[in-house]
Design a protein around this motif. Structure first.
Motif, PDB file in Angstrom:
ATOM      1  N   TYR A 148       0.904  -1.316  -0.083  1.00 16.66           N
ATOM      2  CA  TYR A 148      -0.194   0.066   0.291  1.00 16.66           C
ATOM      3  C   TYR A 148       0.763   1.273  -0.134  1.00 16.66           C
ATOM      4  O   TYR A 148       1.934   1.280   0.821  1.00 16.66           O
ATOM      5  CB  TYR A 148      -0.941  -0.189   1.267  1.00 16.66           C
ATOM      6  N   PRO A 149       0.564   2.214  -0.914  1.00 14.80           N
ATOM      7  CA  PRO A 149       1.398   3.452  -1.121  1.00 14.80           C
ATOM      8  C   PRO A 149       1.448   4.087   0.368  1.00 14.80           C
ATOM      9  O   PRO A 149       2.696   4.531   0.886  1.00 14.80           O
ATOM     10  CB  PRO A 149       0.460   4.414  -1.848  1.00 14.80           C
ATOM     11  N   LEU A 150       0.521   4.218   1.250  1.00 14.77           N
ATOM     12  CA  LEU A 150       0.634   4.826   2.329  1.00 14.77           C
ATOM     13  C   LEU A 150       1.527   4.061   3.714  1.00 14.77           C
ATOM     14  O   LEU A 150       1.951   4.510   4.536  1.00 14.77           O
ATOM     15  CB  LEU A 150      -0.592   5.466   3.112  1.00 14.77           C
ATOM     16  N   ILE A 151       1.594   2.854   3.412  1.00 13.04           N
ATOM     17  CA  ILE A 151       2.440   1.923   4.245  1.00 13.04           C
ATOM     18  C   ILE A 151       3.998   2.077   3.915  1.00 13.04           C
ATOM     19  O   ILE A 151       4.827   2.406   4.580  1.00 13.04           O
ATOM     20  CB  ILE A 151       2.211   0.526   4.091  1.00 13.04           C
ATOM     21  N   ALA A 330      -6.514   0.236  -3.947  1.00 13.65           N
ATOM     22  CA  ALA A 330      -6.740  -0.551  -2.754  1.00 13.65           C
ATOM     23  C   ALA A 330      -6.126  -1.849  -2.877  1.00 13.65           C
ATOM     24  O   ALA A 330      -4.888  -2.077  -3.502  1.00 13.65           O
ATOM     25  CB  ALA A 330      -8.239  -0.656  -2.383  1.00 13.65           C
ATOM     26  N   PHE A 331      -6.860  -3.053  -2.600  1.00 13.71           N
ATOM     27  CA  PHE A 331      -6.302  -4.344  -2.557  1.00 13.71           C
ATOM     28  C   PHE A 331      -5.364  -4.715  -3.860  1.00 13.71           C
ATOM     29  O   PHE A 331      -4.222  -5.228  -3.508  1.00 13.71           O
ATOM     30  CB  PHE A 331      -7.316  -5.244  -2.038  1.00 13.71           C
ATOM     31  N   PHE A 332      -6.306  -4.693  -4.958  1.00 12.19           N
ATOM     32  CA  PHE A 332      -5.686  -5.161  -6.211  1.00 12.19           C
ATOM     33  C   PHE A 332      -4.042  -4.481  -6.468  1.00 12.19           C
ATOM     34  O   PHE A 332      -3.066  -4.929  -6.831  1.00 12.19           O
ATOM     35  CB  PHE A 332      -6.330  -5.005  -7.383  1.00 12.19           C
ATOM     36  N   GLU A 333      -4.224  -3.062  -6.187  1.00  7.79           N
ATOM     37  CA  GLU A 333      -3.086  -2.223  -6.575  1.00  7.79           C
ATOM     38  C   GLU A 333      -1.999  -2.372  -5.559  1.00  7.79           C
ATOM     39  O   GLU A 333      -0.710  -2.286  -5.979  1.00  7.79           O
ATOM     40  CB  GLU A 333      -3.303  -0.955  -6.502  1.00  7.79           C
TER      41      GLU A 333
END
Ligand SMILES: NC(=O)c1ccc[n+]([C@@H]2O[C@H](COP(=O)([O-])OP(=O)(O)OC[C@H]3O[C@@H](n4cnc5c(N)ncnc54)[C@H](O)[C@@H]3O)[C@@H](O)[C@H]2O)c1
Length: 398
Positions: A148-151, A330-333
């Motif tokens: 995830y980008p924000l992670i 979200a999940f897929f990305e």
């Protein structure tokens, strides 16, 4: 520049699992192909050879490359000319099968993307690590929340010291879908997850606490020291845990908690992580993954949105985005970001030179070993009345 330069072509995927009625295999195929860098070329899609072949049209796999078993797929593909054979194998089957499939694929010289938990037990994980070390293949484990980008944003902030010294990690993955005994109804995903001969020594702890533990490690880099764990099986007749909490002591003096539940009414995939540092704290939830809250005493709370053009975003966060702010990713990305990093590594290997195994942006075989060690020590601690047990494994040293 062509895709996957210097290869300048799509990479060919051999999918294991993902047959009709299954869950995560389809997600792997979508994530791998999202950026147009791969194509599903071959498959051994089910434990049942007929269902495997019958599932191939769902992926537009040529019938000649729809195999009855993973062994058949590896043997046949290895004999094809280099320009035709698969490049990598995605292992998306239940836990007890990961080791034999992944090890055979590595030894046949294919890159591997393996789902978590990496193996059935720690001994298998250590053996797989050895095989990967001897090879020159890329090996990833889909702890997909790390994509995830924000992670990625938070990780760069934390490793850069923006939150100061890290004191605490609270990570919890809360679901409710196993509140009733779905396994008694033979529901496919519940049946193997609650069966110790297929899931491994843990239930919820192997299934989702491994993600929660991995994410804290990934974001902070804190080295674990010891663990105390309590596990419960609240649904009558269930043979593996469906609830549990682990307390982790880190080497820097920090404390962590990992809670996993599959019996909390109404909870879906509520995976949340909070991290406290001496200069600030942050919170992220996967059910609202395009926002992260950063707080500092005496200052207004800051809501970071996933905004690749925003001045608040760092390089890692921005590089993990595909869409402008406000269009939900979200999940897929996030899953596709693991694949993108794997493809970068495969392309880099094509330039010659060794594959980096340890220090990678995607979770790798060392993370897989750590995950299996975490499960083993949690289960053992629970058996010993929540005794404190070591959580130091050589695999964590980077
Ligand atoms: N990363 C994640 O977010 C995530 C999410 C769900 C599941 N998982 C993991 O993915 C794996 C699969 O979980 P699932 O929920 O998709 O399971 P599932 O039961 O829905 O699907 C498993 C598939 O594998 C096939 N299979 C079983 N043995 C096989 C074999 N020897 N050869 C070929 N195919 C075989 C089955 O026929 C089925 O099609 C598990 O290890 C699980 O922990 C990861």
């Amino acid at each position: 520049m062509g895709i996957n330069s210097p290869l300048n072509r799509k990479l060919r995927m051999g999918l294991v699992g993902g047959g009709q009625g299954s869950f995560i295999g389809r997600v792997h195929s979508i994530a791998a192909c999202l950026d147009n860098r791969a194509v599903v070329t071959a498959g051994a899609l089910s434990s049942n050879p007929e269902r495997s072949k019958a599932s191939a049209p769902d992926y537009d796999i040529d019938p000649a490359r729809a195999y009855g078993s993973y062994q058949e797929m590896l043997d046949a593909e290895a004999k094809l000319p280099e320009g035709e054979r698969i490049d990598f194998v995605s292992v998306t089957t239940p836990n007890h099968t990961h080791f034999e499939i992944a090890k055979a694929a590595v030894e046949a010289g294919f890159h591997v993307v393996c789902d978590k938990p990496m193996t059935f037990d720690l001994a298998q994980a250590e053996s797989l690590l050895e095989s990967v070390q001897k090879s020159n293949v890329v090996f990833a484990v889909t702890h997909n929340y790390t994509g995830y980008p924000l992670i990625r944003q938070a990780r760069e902030m934390i490793l850069g010291g923006e939150l100061g010294e890290i004191n605490a990690i609270r990570s919890q993955y809360i679901q409710g879908w196993l509140r009733t005994s779905l396994e008694a109804e033979d529901q496919k995903q519940a049946a193997w997850r609650t069966d110790p001969s297929k899931s491994g020594a843990a239930g919820a702890f192997g299934d989702i606490a491994t993600h929660a533990y991995n994410l804290g490690r990934y974001m902070t880099g804190l080295l674990p020291d010891s663990v105390s764990c309590s596990l419960k099986s609240f649904v009558e007749g269930r043979r593996l845990d469906d609830y549990g909490t682990a307390v982790i002591r880190y080497e820097n003096g920090g404390l962590g908690t990992v809670t996993a539940s599959q019996i909390s009414h109404g909870r879906e995939n509520d995976f949340e992580i909070e991290i406290d540092g001496t200069k600030g704290s942050l919170r992220w939830r996967q059910e609202n993954p395009n926002e992260m809250i950063v707080r500092r005493n005496g200052s207004p709370h800051q809501i970071y949105t996933r905004d690749p053009g925003g001045s608040h975003m760092n390089g890692s966060g921005a590089a993990a985005c595909r869409l402008p702010a406000g269009h939900p990713e979200a999940f897929f990305e996030a899953f596709a970001n693991i694949y993108a990093a794997v493809f970068d590594a495969i392309a880099k290997r094509a330039e010659g030179g060794p594959v980096e195994k340890r220090d990678t942006i995607y979770p790798n075989v060392f993370d897989g070993v750590e995950g299996m060690y975490f499960i083993q020590q949690c289960v053992e601690s629970n058996i010993q009345n929540s005794a404190w047990l070591p959580l130091k494994h050589e695999a964590a040293r980077r």
